[in-house]
Design a protein around this motif. Structure first.
Motif, PDB file in Angstrom:
ATOM      1  N   HIS A 231       0.826  -1.213   0.000  1.00 21.39           N
ATOM      2  CA  HIS A 231       0.000   0.000   0.000  1.00 21.39           C
ATOM      3  C   HIS A 231       0.857   1.259   0.000  1.00 21.39           C
ATOM      4  CE1 HIS A 231      -3.818   2.262   0.998  1.00 21.39           C
ATOM      5  NE2 HIS A 231      -4.105   1.476  -0.007  1.00 21.39           N
ATOM      6  N   SER A 265      -3.745   2.494  15.035  1.00 23.73           N
ATOM      7  CA  SER A 265      -4.051   3.435  13.949  1.00 23.73           C
ATOM      8  C   SER A 265      -3.657   2.853  12.600  1.00 23.73           C
ATOM      9  CB  SER A 265      -3.293   4.753  14.161  1.00 23.73           C
ATOM     10  OG  SER A 265      -3.840   5.437  15.261  1.00 23.73           O
ATOM     11  N   HIS A 266      -2.914   1.783  12.626  1.00 22.69           N
ATOM     12  CA  HIS A 266      -2.404   1.164  11.390  1.00 22.69           C
ATOM     13  C   HIS A 266      -2.911  -0.275  11.313  1.00 22.69           C
ATOM     14  CE1 HIS A 266       0.071   0.457   7.983  1.00 22.69           C
ATOM     15  NE2 HIS A 266       1.268   0.392   8.524  1.00 22.69           N
ATOM     16  N   LYS A 296     -15.023  15.400  20.562  1.00 23.07           N
ATOM     17  CA  LYS A 296     -13.596  15.727  20.645  1.00 23.07           C
ATOM     18  C   LYS A 296     -13.026  15.367  22.007  1.00 23.07           C
ATOM     19  CE  LYS A 296     -12.676  16.985  16.619  1.00 23.07           C
ATOM     20  NZ  LYS A 296     -12.776  15.589  16.189  1.00 23.07           N
ATOM     21  N   ARG A 301     -12.464   6.419  18.636  1.00 17.53           N
ATOM     22  CA  ARG A 301     -12.615   6.624  17.210  1.00 17.53           C
ATOM     23  C   ARG A 301     -13.299   5.403  16.622  1.00 17.53           C
ATOM     24  NH1 ARG A 301      -7.703   9.732  14.160  1.00 17.53           N
ATOM     25  NH2 ARG A 301      -8.194  11.791  14.959  1.00 17.53           N
ATOM     26  N   LEU A 302     -13.991   5.637  15.502  1.00 13.55           N
ATOM     27  CA  LEU A 302     -14.649   4.526  14.827  1.00 13.55           C
ATOM     28  C   LEU A 302     -13.565   3.727  14.109  1.00 13.55           C
ATOM     29  CD1 LEU A 302     -17.614   4.223  15.167  1.00 13.55           C
ATOM     30  CD2 LEU A 302     -18.007   5.349  12.978  1.00 13.55           C
ATOM     31  N   GLY A 304     -11.571   1.270  11.821  1.00 16.44           N
ATOM     32  CA  GLY A 304     -11.900   0.787  10.482  1.00 16.44           C
ATOM     33  C   GLY A 304     -12.451   1.868   9.586  1.00 16.44           C
ATOM     34  N   PHE A 305     -12.539   3.103  10.158  1.00 15.80           N
ATOM     35  CA  PHE A 305     -13.002   4.244   9.349  1.00 15.80           C
ATOM     36  C   PHE A 305     -11.878   5.261   9.218  1.00 15.80           C
ATOM     37  CE2 PHE A 305     -17.495   4.427   8.187  1.00 15.80           C
ATOM     38  CZ  PHE A 305     -17.949   3.247   8.769  1.00 15.80           C
ATOM     39  N   HIS A 307      -8.856   7.321   6.651  1.00 14.44           N
ATOM     40  CA  HIS A 307      -7.571   6.922   6.047  1.00 14.44           C
ATOM     41  C   HIS A 307      -6.800   8.183   5.706  1.00 14.44           C
ATOM     42  CE1 HIS A 307      -4.677   4.940   3.400  1.00 14.44           C
ATOM     43  NE2 HIS A 307      -5.067   3.814   3.961  1.00 14.44           N
ATOM     44  N   ARG A 308      -5.476   8.106   5.864  1.00 16.23           N
ATOM     45  CA  ARG A 308      -4.669   9.275   5.549  1.00 16.23           C
ATOM     46  C   ARG A 308      -4.763   9.640   4.072  1.00 16.23           C
ATOM     47  NH1 ARG A 308      -0.192  11.296   7.643  1.00 16.23           N
ATOM     48  NH2 ARG A 308      -1.436  11.475   9.549  1.00 16.23           N
ATOM     49  N   ARG A 316     -10.077  -1.714  -1.349  1.00 17.03           N
ATOM     50  CA  ARG A 316      -9.901  -3.029  -0.718  1.00 17.03           C
ATOM     51  C   ARG A 316     -11.099  -3.360   0.188  1.00 17.03           C
ATOM     52  NH1 ARG A 316      -4.451  -1.510   2.174  1.00 17.03           N
ATOM     53  NH2 ARG A 316      -5.813   0.273   2.587  1.00 17.03           N
ATOM     54  N   ASN A 363     -12.231   1.520   5.749  1.00 17.48           N
ATOM     55  CA  ASN A 363     -10.944   1.177   5.138  1.00 17.48           C
ATOM     56  C   ASN A 363     -10.770  -0.340   5.139  1.00 17.48           C
ATOM     57  OD1 ASN A 363      -9.859   0.352   7.713  1.00 17.48           O
ATOM     58  ND2 ASN A 363      -9.738   2.531   8.216  1.00 17.48           N
ATOM     59  N   ARG A 390       1.458  -8.364   4.154  1.00 12.48           N
ATOM     60  CA  ARG A 390       2.218  -7.149   3.818  1.00 12.48           C
ATOM     61  C   ARG A 390       3.714  -7.396   3.653  1.00 12.48           C
ATOM     62  NH1 ARG A 390       0.694  -1.908   4.204  1.00 12.48           N
ATOM     63  NH2 ARG A 390      -1.133  -2.789   3.191  1.00 12.48           N
TER      64      ARG A 390
HETATM   65  C1  SDX Z   1      -4.354   1.154   7.661  1.00 15.55           C
HETATM   66  O1  SDX Z   1      -1.409   4.357   5.297  1.00 15.55           O
HETATM   67  C2  SDX Z   1      -1.939   3.277   4.879  1.00 15.55           C
HETATM   68  O2  SDX Z   1      -2.001   3.015   3.678  1.00 15.55           O
HETATM   69  C3  SDX Z   1      -2.454   2.313   5.978  1.00 15.55           C
HETATM   70  C4  SDX Z   1      -3.176   1.081   5.462  1.00 15.55           C
HETATM   71  C5  SDX Z   1      -2.230   0.137   4.744  1.00 15.55           C
HETATM   72  O3  SDX Z   1      -2.709  -0.692   3.956  1.00 15.55           O
HETATM   73  O4  SDX Z   1      -1.010   0.168   5.065  1.00 15.55           O
HETATM   74  O5  SDX Z   1      -4.220   1.428   4.578  1.00 15.55           O
HETATM   75  C6  SDX Z   1      -3.757   0.271   6.613  1.00 15.55           C
HETATM   76  O6  SDX Z   1      -3.654   1.516   8.591  1.00 15.55           O
HETATM   77  C7  SDX Z   1      -5.769   1.631   7.525  1.00 15.55           C
HETATM   78  C8  SDX Z   1      -6.218   2.612   8.662  1.00 15.55           C
HETATM   79  C9  SDX Z   1      -6.595   1.782   9.864  1.00 15.55           C
HETATM   80  N1  SDX Z   1      -6.802   2.633  11.045  1.00 15.55           N
HETATM   81  C10 SDX Z   1      -8.051   2.804  11.545  1.00 15.55           C
HETATM   82  O7  SDX Z   1      -9.072   2.337  11.048  1.00 15.55           O
HETATM   83  C11 SDX Z   1      -8.078   3.584  12.859  1.00 15.55           C
HETATM   84  C12 SDX Z   1      -9.184   4.643  12.788  1.00 15.55           C
HETATM   85  N2  SDX Z   1      -8.793   5.638  11.838  1.00 15.55           N
HETATM   86  C13 SDX Z   1      -8.125   6.828  12.321  1.00 15.55           C
HETATM   87  O8  SDX Z   1      -7.342   6.682  13.451  1.00 15.55           O
HETATM   88  C14 SDX Z   1      -7.609   7.744  11.224  1.00 15.55           C
HETATM   89  O9  SDX Z   1      -8.601   7.852  10.301  1.00 15.55           O
HETATM   90  C15 SDX Z   1      -6.318   7.367  10.526  1.00 15.55           C
HETATM   91  C16 SDX Z   1      -5.192   7.142  11.500  1.00 15.55           C
HETATM   92  C17 SDX Z   1      -6.488   6.141   9.695  1.00 15.55           C
HETATM   93  C18 SDX Z   1      -5.941   8.533   9.625  1.00 15.55           C
HETATM   94  O10 SDX Z   1      -5.635   9.604  10.457  1.00 15.55           O
HETATM   95  P1  SDX Z   1      -5.228  11.058   9.842  1.00 15.55           P
HETATM   96  O11 SDX Z   1      -5.070  11.009   8.379  1.00 15.55           O
HETATM   97  O12 SDX Z   1      -4.084  11.575  10.640  1.00 15.55           O
HETATM   98  O13 SDX Z   1      -6.533  11.895  10.078  1.00 15.55           O
HETATM   99  P2  SDX Z   1      -6.800  12.738  11.369  1.00 15.55           P
HETATM  100  O14 SDX Z   1      -6.510  11.908  12.567  1.00 15.55           O
HETATM  101  O15 SDX Z   1      -6.115  14.047  11.214  1.00 15.55           O
HETATM  102  O16 SDX Z   1      -8.388  12.948  11.307  1.00 15.55           O
HETATM  103  C19 SDX Z   1      -8.941  13.987  10.523  1.00 15.55           C
HETATM  104  C20 SDX Z   1     -10.270  14.288  11.205  1.00 15.55           C
HETATM  105  C21 SDX Z   1     -10.116  14.575  12.697  1.00 15.55           C
HETATM  106  O17 SDX Z   1     -11.227  15.401  13.077  1.00 15.55           O
HETATM  107  P3  SDX Z   1     -10.971  17.029  13.203  1.00 15.55           P
HETATM  108  O18 SDX Z   1      -9.856  17.217  14.201  1.00 15.55           O
HETATM  109  O19 SDX Z   1     -10.602  17.487  11.815  1.00 15.55           O
HETATM  110  O20 SDX Z   1     -12.289  17.563  13.690  1.00 15.55           O
HETATM  111  O21 SDX Z   1     -11.127  13.132  11.133  1.00 15.55           O
HETATM  112  C22 SDX Z   1     -11.375  12.637  12.435  1.00 15.55           C
HETATM  113  C23 SDX Z   1     -10.314  13.235  13.356  1.00 15.55           C
HETATM  114  O22 SDX Z   1     -10.795  13.345  14.668  1.00 15.55           O
HETATM  115  N3  SDX Z   1     -11.260  11.169  12.348  1.00 15.55           N
HETATM  116  C24 SDX Z   1     -12.084  10.306  12.951  1.00 15.55           C
HETATM  117  C25 SDX Z   1     -11.652   9.024  12.544  1.00 15.55           C
HETATM  118  N4  SDX Z   1     -10.591   9.151  11.731  1.00 15.55           N
HETATM  119  C26 SDX Z   1     -10.336  10.475  11.621  1.00 15.55           C
HETATM  120  N5  SDX Z   1     -13.126  10.498  13.800  1.00 15.55           N
HETATM  121  C27 SDX Z   1     -13.755   9.384  14.223  1.00 15.55           C
HETATM  122  N6  SDX Z   1     -13.409   8.114  13.875  1.00 15.55           N
HETATM  123  C28 SDX Z   1     -12.359   7.904  13.039  1.00 15.55           C
HETATM  124  N7  SDX Z   1     -12.003   6.660  12.695  1.00 15.55           N
END
Ligand code: SDX
Length: 430
Positions: A231, A265-266, A296, A301-302, A304-305, A307-308, A316, A363, A390
């Protein structure tokens, strides 16, 4: 590369700074900021949100359109028509193999599936209740203590052998970490089986009776490995590249990748998704958890929801959702309560302005846990499965870097600590 330029005007500097702009075959242009160092300036990009750390030909992601290409081939086509080891070949060598090339590649992987017998005793140093990812960090790093004939990163043959050993041995070590945790004997690989079939054999087989792995589950497992294969420059792959840039051996680099993947987070998100769905427990409680995810002041956090990179559906996740339906139907698991919660949660979140505004979509981890649970994989093994899939991506990126020109990765910082001050003797401190 192109001859485009970016012109930077900085307050306090008399002259502008011209920076080269490069274009890839797909995706955003990049600005080469190397010239800033000579102006005593750095870029500042915590979390590398806007930083291209390298050039690569392996995987392309368009987060806005939900596109994922491996050497140009769309992930949904590979998931439908290919298999994991063929995708490994594609990621490593850049082209889909001919029938002969595929047969040679598969047979070579099969010759490396066993681990050194001494590694089997290595496991005895762990507690039985150790998290399997803790075990994997340890035993994969320990491979460098056993395979001295594939540690010379300057030798292409060593690099190839290390790649085959890692792809072949990860399922064996993963199954061993599971068997160790439940006190059952380790199963040797059976090289008459396919890659995913062999993994399920080592996970759920026992020495007292012949293995009987369901072809449906083997296919689902193979597709899960395939969907997790690579990825781009995600956190764990970037970790592998950074470790590799110091000249560390490939086994140590992959162990570093496993450690980085473990975080919730990953790659740890798939385990966290199942725990979240089980905590929600019933569709009637979904609104409560969605409210918490939006609060806040609540760290929840939710899982599985979001993505950067993807600000649209993770392609996928779409394939995984279809696979979940197929596997549950094949297994006769009607109305799986966790899948019902997952589908309702997805529907609610996708209609909620908070998630829509932030472009938070399911995601890869959102549905994978449902399938893994249906296959019988315990939740604690979910991230280990991710690591197995991976490994080929980590190795492909490591090999792409090491076989080209590279320098040790050494980011700088914005320093906001104390300016220089003199030492204060103990009896003078207040
Ligand atoms: C993987 O990089 C890759 O390619 C990874 C991956 C791979 O194949 O290698 O795709 C695999 O790691 C997928 C991601 C799995 N992680 C999760 O499902 C954990 C939940 N997701 C989050 O922690 C978050 O969405 C991330 C870590 C995935 C992304 O974080 P970012 O890009 O740093 O985004 P952010 O934390 O800055 O959030 C932006 C906004 C924030 O709100 P505001 O401050 O703007 O008001 O969105 C909100 C966050 O609070 N937010 C969420 C959320 N994810 C982001 N709010 C609630 N639930 C969530 N899951």
């Amino acid at each position: 590369m192109s001859d485009k330029k970016a012109t930077l005007k900085v307050d306090g500097l008399d002259e502008t700074i011209e920076l080269p702009v490069y274009s890839g075959t797909l995706g955003p242009d990049v600005i080469d900021v190397g010239a800033l160092t000579s102006r005593d300036m750095f870029t500042y990009d915590p979390g590398f949100v806007s930083t291209a750390a390298c050039e690569s030909k392996i995987t392309y992601i368009d987060g806005g359109k939900g596109i994922l290409l491996h050497r140009g081939y769309p992930i949904d086509q590979l998931a439908e028509h290919s298999d994991y080891l063929e995708t490994c070949y594609l990621l490593l060598y850049g082209e889909l193999p001919t029938a002969e090339q595929k047969e040679t590649f598969v047979s070579t992987v099969k010759r490396h599936t066993m681990v050194h017998e001494q590694i089997r005793t290595f496991f005895n140093g762990f507690r039985r209740d150790a998290h399997p990812m803790a075990v994997m960090c340890g035993v994969v790093g320990a491979l460098s203590a056993f395979y001295h004939d594939s540690l010379d990163i300057s030798d292409e043959h060593h690099r190839q052998v290390a790649a085959f050993r890692l792809i072949a041995k990860m399922p064996t070590l993963a199954a061993m970490s599971y068997k160790f945790s439940i006190g059952q004997p380790f199963m040797y690989p059976d090289n008459n089986m396919g890659y995913a079939e062999n993994f399920l054999h080592m996970m759920f087989g026992n020495p007292c009776e012949p293995s009987n792995v369901s072809p449906v589950l083997a296919r689902a497992m193979d597709r899960i490995f395939l969907l997790h294969a690579d990825h781009e420059q995600n956190a764990s792959t970037s970790t592998v590249r950074l470790a590799g840039s110091s000249g560390a051996n490939p086994f140590a680099c992959i162990a570093a990748g496993i450690a980085a993947l473990w975080g919730p987070s990953h790659g740890g998100a798939n385990e966290a998704v199942l725990e979240m769905l089980e905590e929600i427990g019933d569709v009637s409680r979904i609104d409560e958890f969605v409210s918490r995810a939006k609060d806040k002041d609540d760290p929840f956090r939710l899982m599985g929801f979001g993505h950067r990179v993807y600000k649209n559906f993770d392609p996928r996740a779409k394939v995984m959702k279809e696979a979940a339906d197929d596997v549950l139907a094949e297994l006769g698991i009607e109305n799986d309560p966790l899948l019902a919660i997952a589908k309702r949660l997805e529907q609610i979140a996708l209609e909620d302005p908070y998630f829509i505004e932030r472009k938070l979509y399911p995601n890869v981890d959102f549905y994978s846990g449902i399938i893994l649970k249906a296959i019988g994989i315990p939740t604690s093994m979910f991230t280990v499965i991710f690591a197995v899939g991976r490994t080929v991506g980590w190795i492909a990126h490591w090999h792409e870097m090491i076989s080209g020109s590279y320098r040790i990765g050494r980011p700088r910082q914005l320093y906001t600590g104390h300016t220089q001050r003199d030492f204060v003797a103990l009896d003078k401190r207040s």
